[in-house]
Design a protein around this motif. Sequence first.
Motif, PDB file in Angstrom:
ATOM      1  N   GLN A  46       0.907  -1.428   0.092  1.00  0.00           N
ATOM      2  CA  GLN A  46       0.161   0.130  -0.553  1.00  0.00           C
ATOM      3  C   GLN A  46       0.730   1.820   0.032  1.00  0.00           C
ATOM      4  O   GLN A  46       0.755   2.466  -0.918  1.00  0.00           O
ATOM      5  CB  GLN A  46      -0.943   0.016   0.982  1.00  0.00           C
ATOM      6  CG  GLN A  46      -1.788   1.593   1.334  1.00  0.00           C
ATOM      7  CD  GLN A  46      -3.095   0.490   2.380  1.00  0.00           C
ATOM      8  OE1 GLN A  46      -3.611  -0.293   2.606  1.00  0.00           O
ATOM      9  NE2 GLN A  46      -2.755   1.735   3.792  1.00  0.00           N
ATOM     10  N   GLN A  63     -18.605  -1.948   4.517  1.00  0.00           N
ATOM     11  CA  GLN A  63     -17.847  -3.142   4.689  1.00  0.00           C
ATOM     12  C   GLN A  63     -17.118  -3.260   6.237  1.00  0.00           C
ATOM     13  O   GLN A  63     -16.753  -1.986   6.827  1.00  0.00           O
ATOM     14  CB  GLN A  63     -16.471  -3.331   3.942  1.00  0.00           C
ATOM     15  CG  GLN A  63     -17.087  -3.476   2.749  1.00  0.00           C
ATOM     16  CD  GLN A  63     -15.285  -3.341   1.856  1.00  0.00           C
ATOM     17  OE1 GLN A  63     -14.579  -2.005   1.482  1.00  0.00           O
ATOM     18  NE2 GLN A  63     -15.171  -4.347   1.239  1.00  0.00           N
ATOM     19  N   ARG A 100     -10.932  -4.755  -1.427  1.00  0.00           N
ATOM     20  CA  ARG A 100     -11.814  -3.317  -1.882  1.00  0.00           C
ATOM     21  C   ARG A 100     -12.060  -3.877  -2.757  1.00  0.00           C
ATOM     22  O   ARG A 100     -13.294  -2.867  -3.031  1.00  0.00           O
ATOM     23  CB  ARG A 100      -9.438  -2.545  -1.981  1.00  0.00           C
ATOM     24  CG  ARG A 100     -10.214  -1.409  -2.074  1.00  0.00           C
ATOM     25  CD  ARG A 100      -8.583  -0.491  -3.203  1.00  0.00           C
ATOM     26  NE  ARG A 100      -7.454  -0.230  -1.454  1.00  0.00           N
ATOM     27  CZ  ARG A 100      -7.585   0.235  -1.122  1.00  0.00           C
ATOM     28  NH1 ARG A 100      -8.271   1.550  -1.450  1.00  0.00           N
ATOM     29  NH2 ARG A 100      -6.598   0.572  -0.587  1.00  0.00           N
ATOM     30  N   LYS A 122     -15.146  -5.251  -3.037  1.00  0.00           N
ATOM     31  CA  LYS A 122     -16.211  -5.252  -1.636  1.00  0.00           C
ATOM     32  C   LYS A 122     -16.317  -6.405  -0.702  1.00  0.00           C
ATOM     33  O   LYS A 122     -17.616  -6.122  -0.681  1.00  0.00           O
ATOM     34  CB  LYS A 122     -17.860  -3.963  -2.092  1.00  0.00           C
ATOM     35  CG  LYS A 122     -17.229  -3.344  -3.028  1.00  0.00           C
ATOM     36  CD  LYS A 122     -16.263  -1.691  -2.101  1.00  0.00           C
ATOM     37  CE  LYS A 122     -16.530  -0.750  -2.843  1.00  0.00           C
ATOM     38  NZ  LYS A 122     -14.832  -0.502  -3.599  1.00  0.00           N
ATOM     39  N   PHE A 151      -9.502   1.855   4.119  1.00  0.00           N
ATOM     40  CA  PHE A 151     -10.662   1.578   2.633  1.00  0.00           C
ATOM     41  C   PHE A 151     -11.539   2.575   3.805  1.00  0.00           C
ATOM     42  O   PHE A 151     -12.294   2.328   3.778  1.00  0.00           O
ATOM     43  CB  PHE A 151     -10.586   0.672   3.119  1.00  0.00           C
ATOM     44  CG  PHE A 151      -9.695  -1.034   3.011  1.00  0.00           C
ATOM     45  CD1 PHE A 151      -9.049  -1.054   1.824  1.00  0.00           C
ATOM     46  CD2 PHE A 151      -9.116  -1.432   4.011  1.00  0.00           C
ATOM     47  CE1 PHE A 151      -8.424  -2.131   1.194  1.00  0.00           C
ATOM     48  CE2 PHE A 151      -8.186  -2.110   3.857  1.00  0.00           C
ATOM     49  CZ  PHE A 151      -7.565  -2.588   2.974  1.00  0.00           C
ATOM     50  N   GLU A 152     -12.282   2.887   1.872  1.00  0.00           N
ATOM     51  CA  GLU A 152     -13.206   3.994   2.109  1.00  0.00           C
ATOM     52  C   GLU A 152     -14.244   3.364   3.065  1.00  0.00           C
ATOM     53  O   GLU A 152     -15.156   4.260   4.017  1.00  0.00           O
ATOM     54  CB  GLU A 152     -13.168   4.933   1.296  1.00  0.00           C
ATOM     55  CG  GLU A 152     -12.320   6.080   0.592  1.00  0.00           C
ATOM     56  CD  GLU A 152     -12.467   7.290  -0.571  1.00  0.00           C
ATOM     57  OE1 GLU A 152     -13.616   6.567  -1.514  1.00  0.00           O
ATOM     58  OE2 GLU A 152     -11.907   7.712  -0.971  1.00  0.00           O
TER      59      GLU A 152
END
Length: 744
Positions: free
Chosen positions: A271, A434, A542, A545, A561-562
């Motif tokens: 990341q 999530q 991600r 989902k 993670f949004e």
Amino acid sequence: MAKIAVSAATFSIDKPYDYKIPQNLLDNAVPGMRVIVPFGRGNRKSEGVILALSEDTGLKKLKAIEQLLDENPVLTEENIKLALWMSDRFFCTVFDSFRAMLPAGMWFKDGVRRQGDKTVNIAILNVHSEEALMLSQQRKSSAPSQSAVLELLSATESMPVSDICHFTNTKNPTIKALEKQGIISIESQEVFRRPSVGVLKDPGPITLNDEQQKVFDGLVTLMTNGTPEAALLHGVTGSGKTLVYIKLIEEALERGKTAIVLVPEIALTPQMMSVFTSHFGDAVAVLHSALSVGERYDEWKRIKLHGVRVVVGTRSAIFAPLENLGLIVLDEEQEHTYKSENSPRYHAREIAKYRVSRAGGLLLLGSATPSVESMFNAKAGKYKFFRIENRYNEKELPSVIIADMKQELKNGNGGSISSVLQQELTRNIEAGEQSILFLNRRGMNPLVACGECGFTYECHRCSVAMTYHSANSRLLCHYCGYSLPLPDECPSCYGKLKFIGAGTQKVEAELQELFPGIKVIRMDTDTVSQSNSHDKLLSRFREEKVPILLGTQMVTKGLDFENVTLVGVLLADMSLYMNDYRAHEKTFSLITQVVGRAGRGDKPGRAVIQTFTPKHEVIALASKQDYDGFYEGEIVLRQALGSPPVRDLFTLVATGIDETAVLSAVSRIRSALLGYFGNDSGIKLLGPAPAPVPKVNNRYRYRLLISCENTKQVRDTIAHTIREFARDKQGRGVSVFADSDSYG
């Protein structure tokens, strides 16, 4: 004459050894080069590193260097100074320090390098492109394969032979024929084995908010004032510390400096690499233990020789061979993974301090939950202190719900998922959002016992209970790896076996039962492998989902993670009662960090903390994300105990197969230290006592603790005691090592 650090020299006999330089090697042997030398009575070959050169006085007969292993020095004068410093600080040999600095592929065995350079054969046109195209046309009917190769090379002029064969469907004899005719030449070129890195789409320029800009301005002043500096950045989870790091690196690069960014977990490296590569391109290299030997070796070479200016990695990346260091960042600086458990037992923070002190750069320690040691140093003025109190997107921190598991039991719920958490998970699934669930225990059940006689399965090599893993129906020791099939009944009384407690496998099964058809990704040591890496699992979470990510400590930090709006801490009490003065600190940090994974996008976040002690002060403070309150209470406790950071703590550990001999060894060492230290009131000896896990892999472990100030005199005394013990025949069969401010 050369002074050499020899691989075969143990700690008790470690020193620079004098060797004669043969005439044929005299012009090439310089400090920093690796050599093969005869060592010991048997003159067995051993690796070594030249530390310094001096005049051969001829006063004593010297053994001679047999072979140079490098054409040029692989270690600099600064590396040699660092290795000598490490041997003093961390009770290791000088050669152990060198071994930590270089990638595994650099070392030799029996005079042969373990990892060689990777090369490819390149075909290069020896004629003009127009002539090659003309020859191609002439040979279309008589030599169609040669024609195809020449047509391709007329456009590219050079290309790897393997690619030519692939694109033209030809074989090597065709290439050889063209080479024999002098139309092309074949050259061998080195290529770098590089890990694949995902690059973010057009990251764009970074815009800092007011809080970040204020912190950035202060840090830039420290970084550019020409003197060594250390700073602590305390920013709440989601405050955008990484953006500050990137802006600081940009500033360092503009000034001709380089930078190292350390992360505590391999899971965070892909990341971080994506983010940094998006901003700095090929000027970034990555170093961590999950790379292949070839990849690590080649990344090291890229850093040393080919203009890399930013290095991202885990603990060992602190030794990256960058010059003109302007900035070192330790992200999540409180994490225990920055401390090596094997010789040399260094902490990356201490190596970073050394390197910036020599380079005149800035060491930046960043965290939402700084270690008690770092905050203590900040309050004492040793570190400059900066704080970001709000999230980058100005969102509120997650709201926290405490789930009392004792009440759940009273209500008839004996599972791992409380009714509160089940309700919140249902809400998230229905909303298409999530969730991340954290349980720092892998396997199915941590304990298998007989319900009739109380028999428990313990590892016969280690003094720990074996964990049941349902995937292969085996009991496994998480310390030595010993396993055995799960029996049908108790071997003692033939009673029925009971499964006690829950690990991530058990929770995964419970989730599938509670939410049929809902996908769950489990991320722990059992599911992460070379083919199923951290990066692949997180990318799947991600991109697909997937509703629930369940994992051990690797899911608690750094993940962004949004769509994650819910976090569940399944057994918050588990680390509270460890035999470790850092138990409260670890618990507070873990809970705070994992709670901070929620609500990092536009949607508000929330967290459920499941605990059997809902009124425990650490649980309460973590639920409120109240670091200041935690620190004020914890430092009072540390002062009362005389533990770090108020005092330093040395640990001497003796290990051996015979428990009586091990205990006797520690007792003799204690007596020797009492004799050396006398009645010094500033030094307290505690023990001997069994280690937290007294037996591992058939070796018993006892330890002695020394609470004092970490001075050279104390270190020299401890080192002398260990060396004297190694020479004592009574100590045969027992190994002794020392560590400072150990994490275990």
